[in-house]
Write an enzyme that holds these catalytic residues in place. Structure first.
Site, PDB file in Angstrom:
ATOM      1  N   ASP A 153      -9.494   0.703   7.690  1.00 30.16           N
ATOM      2  CA  ASP A 153      -9.552   2.374   6.773  1.00 30.16           C
ATOM      3  C   ASP A 153     -10.512   3.290   8.054  1.00 30.16           C
ATOM      4  OD1 ASP A 153      -7.956   1.663   5.914  1.00 30.16           O
ATOM      5  OD2 ASP A 153      -9.371   1.084   3.483  1.00 30.16           O
TER       6      ASP A 153
ATOM      7  N   HIS B   4      -4.867  -0.149  -2.345  1.00 30.56           N
ATOM      8  CA  HIS B   4      -5.349  -1.283  -1.809  1.00 30.56           C
ATOM      9  C   HIS B   4      -4.636  -2.400  -3.054  1.00 30.56           C
ATOM     10  CE1 HIS B   4      -9.057  -0.425   0.852  1.00 30.56           C
ATOM     11  NE2 HIS B   4      -7.515   0.210   1.310  1.00 30.56           N
TER      12      HIS B   4
ATOM     13  N   HIS C  65      -4.612   6.366   0.164  1.00 29.57           N
ATOM     14  CA  HIS C  65      -4.436   5.070  -0.129  1.00 29.57           C
ATOM     15  C   HIS C  65      -4.146   3.893  -0.956  1.00 29.57           C
ATOM     16  CE1 HIS C  65      -7.481   3.883   2.331  1.00 29.57           C
ATOM     17  NE2 HIS C  65      -6.593   2.577   2.522  1.00 29.57           N
TER      18      HIS C  65
ATOM     19  N   GLU D  44       0.960  -1.032   0.194  1.00 27.21           N
ATOM     20  CA  GLU D  44       0.263  -0.003  -0.430  1.00 27.21           C
ATOM     21  C   GLU D  44       0.911   1.565   0.062  1.00 27.21           C
ATOM     22  OE1 GLU D  44      -3.327   0.760   3.088  1.00 27.21           O
ATOM     23  OE2 GLU D  44      -4.137  -2.096   2.844  1.00 27.21           O
TER      24      GLU D  44
END
Length: 142
Positions: free
Chosen positions: A97, A86, A84, A29
């Protein structure tokens, strides 16, 4: 009651920088912050992923957060969105999250690289203190 829809506008060049950053982080990530001034996204802060297990979580180090906050103060801006990636799943907030986001009040932009090497796709979310999730719309501007 249905939450009011929201739109997050990001300059096209900045979005391209974000895509490059999260793609470069693959298979882990990747993460960063966007800052705004007067309601407009004005700066991208791509950061290293400081999570203990970067293959399934992302976190910005306290040192990077302080550096970013100090820079934002120089132009009287504010933290606007955390982004961010995945690497192996869809662009939707995980339970972890949601737990982090419900405390910080930032928009969450999540890039999915589940179809890598195809370019990632992104979605934006607002996560409330009670853990409820609503999806907004990303618009790229010139």
């Amino acid at each position: 009651m249905v939450a009011e829809a929201f739109v997050v506008r990001i300059p096209r060049t900045m979005y391209s920088e974000m895509v490059a950053h999260v793609t470069a982080g693959y298979p882990n990530e990747a993460c960063g912050l966007l800052a705004s001034k007067d309601g407009r996204v004005v700066k991208n802060y791509p950061t290293p992923n400081a999570a203990e297990h970067p293959d399934d979580f992302s976190e910005i180090s306290p040192q990077d957060l302080l550096r970013i906050a100090n820079d934002i103060d120089t132009y009287d801006g504010e933290m606007f969105a955390y982004y961010h990636s995945h690497p192996r799943s869809e662009a939707y907030p995980s339970a972890r999250d949601i737990e982090w986001a419900r405390r910080n009040g930032l928009y969450y932009i999540i890039f999915s690289l589940q179809y890598h090497p195809e370019p990632p796709y992104a979605r934006v979310f607002s996560i409330q203190a009670d853990g409820s999730v609503s999806e907004g719309k990303l618009e790229l501007t010139d």
